[in-house]
Design a protein around this motif. Sequence first.
Motif, short mmCIF file in Angstrom:
data_model
loop_
_atom_site.label_atom_id
_atom_site.label_comp_id
_atom_site.label_asym_id
_atom_site.label_seq_id
_atom_site.Cartn_x
_atom_site.Cartn_y
_atom_site.Cartn_z
N VAL A 48 0.84 -1.21 0.00
CA VAL A 48 0.00 0.00 0.00
C VAL A 48 0.88 1.26 0.00
O VAL A 48 0.68 2.18 -0.80
CB VAL A 48 -0.95 0.01 1.24
N ASN A 49 1.90 1.28 0.89
CA ASN A 49 2.74 2.47 1.02
C ASN A 49 3.64 2.67 -0.20
O ASN A 49 3.89 3.80 -0.60
CB ASN A 49 3.54 2.43 2.32
N LEU A 50 4.09 1.57 -0.80
CA LEU A 50 4.92 1.68 -2.00
C LEU A 50 4.09 2.30 -3.14
O LEU A 50 4.58 3.15 -3.88
CB LEU A 50 5.49 0.32 -2.41
N ALA A 51 2.84 1.88 -3.25
CA ALA A 51 1.96 2.44 -4.28
C ALA A 51 1.79 3.95 -4.06
O ALA A 51 1.84 4.74 -5.02
CB ALA A 51 0.61 1.73 -4.27
N LYS A 52 1.60 4.35 -2.79
CA LYS A 52 1.46 5.78 -2.47
C LYS A 52 2.72 6.54 -2.86
O LYS A 52 2.67 7.63 -3.43
CB LYS A 52 1.23 5.97 -0.96
N ILE A 53 3.88 5.95 -2.52
CA ILE A 53 5.17 6.60 -2.80
C ILE A 53 5.40 6.75 -4.30
O ILE A 53 5.82 7.81 -4.76
CB ILE A 53 6.31 5.82 -2.10
N LYS A 54 5.07 5.72 -5.06
CA LYS A 54 5.23 5.79 -6.52
C LYS A 54 4.36 6.91 -7.09
O LYS A 54 4.76 7.61 -8.02
CB LYS A 54 4.88 4.46 -7.17
N ALA A 55 3.16 7.06 -6.55
CA ALA A 55 2.23 8.08 -7.03
C ALA A 55 2.67 9.49 -6.62
O ALA A 55 2.60 10.43 -7.40
CB ALA A 55 0.83 7.80 -6.52
N MET A 56 3.14 9.62 -5.37
CA MET A 56 3.48 10.94 -4.84
C MET A 56 4.84 11.45 -5.28
O MET A 56 5.08 12.65 -5.34
CB MET A 56 3.45 10.91 -3.32
N TYR A 57 5.77 10.52 -5.51
CA TYR A 57 7.15 10.90 -5.80
C TYR A 57 7.63 10.23 -7.10
O TYR A 57 8.50 9.37 -7.07
CB TYR A 57 8.08 10.48 -4.65
N PRO A 58 7.04 10.59 -8.24
CA PRO A 58 7.40 9.93 -9.49
C PRO A 58 8.81 10.34 -9.95
O PRO A 58 9.13 11.52 -10.01
CB PRO A 58 6.34 10.44 -10.47
N THR A 59 9.65 9.33 -10.21
CA THR A 59 10.99 9.58 -10.74
C THR A 59 11.27 8.58 -11.86
O THR A 59 10.48 7.65 -12.07
CB THR A 59 12.07 9.40 -9.64
N ASP A 60 12.39 8.77 -12.53
CA ASP A 60 12.74 7.91 -13.67
C ASP A 60 12.98 6.47 -13.27
O ASP A 60 12.71 5.55 -14.03
CB ASP A 60 13.98 8.45 -14.39
N SER A 61 13.54 6.26 -12.08
CA SER A 61 13.76 4.87 -11.66
C SER A 61 12.89 4.58 -10.44
O SER A 61 12.60 5.47 -9.65
CB SER A 61 15.23 4.63 -11.35
N PRO A 62 12.45 3.33 -10.30
CA PRO A 62 11.52 2.99 -9.23
C PRO A 62 12.14 3.19 -7.84
O PRO A 62 13.36 3.12 -7.69
CB PRO A 62 11.21 1.51 -9.48
N PRO A 63 11.29 3.45 -6.84
CA PRO A 63 11.78 3.60 -5.47
C PRO A 63 12.48 2.31 -5.01
O PRO A 63 12.10 1.22 -5.44
CB PRO A 63 10.52 3.83 -4.64
N ILE A 64 13.48 2.46 -4.17
CA ILE A 64 14.18 1.30 -3.62
C ILE A 64 13.76 1.14 -2.16
O ILE A 64 13.88 2.07 -1.37
CB ILE A 64 15.71 1.49 -3.73
N MET A 65 13.22 -0.05 -1.84
CA MET A 65 12.84 -0.35 -0.46
C MET A 65 14.10 -0.75 0.30
O MET A 65 14.85 -1.61 -0.17
CB MET A 65 11.84 -1.51 -0.43
N TYR A 66 14.33 -0.14 1.47
CA TYR A 66 15.59 -0.35 2.19
C TYR A 66 15.35 -0.62 3.67
O TYR A 66 14.56 0.07 4.30
CB TYR A 66 16.48 0.89 2.04
#
Length: 187
Positions: A145-163
């Motif tokens: 759920v949170n990754l989907a929110k992050i992708k929507a709110m913070y769009p960048t050229d490469s996907p977010p990295i979960m750490y």
Amino acid sequence: DTVEVAFLGRSNVGKSSLINSLCNYRGLALVSGQPGKTKTINYFDIESKEDISETEERRYHWFLVDLPGYGFAKTNKDNRNMWSSFISDYILHSERLMLLCLLIDGRHPEMPIDKVAFDWLVEAGVPLQIVVTKVDKLNAKEKSVNLAKIKAMYPTDSPPIMYSSLKHTGRELLQQRINQVLVGEEA
């Protein structure tokens, strides 16, 4: 000229822990129980290596730049304006800054201050990588759920990295992303 990769995030996002995990060096960046301790820009001289094949490796020399956290809770009001002017000066004027990793707490993806930071960085034309911290504190459903929110709110050229600094999850992915930038520079 040595390439710089900078790390920026809210004061208690887990930046020092991530830097220590990424560099595999406990105590490199001082972890503090009191958020907002980093008041200076710290440069770490890094040599990393990547195995190209069983017999060949590539070595990289770069600077990891640890920027002070923004939104400090316990400072005077003058400091409350997002971040100090020296941070924006660095971001806007460093010719060697090739990537800025913006750290977002995986548990709190919708913090307005993170969105303000993101929008400012996009406006400034900074090459961004979103790194989602503290993912070990989320269950599978919260992660998705949170990754989907992050992708929507913070769009960048490469996907977010979960750490996860605790489990070093995402460490290889982040190192690969940094290496891509370094290779692009050295090519």
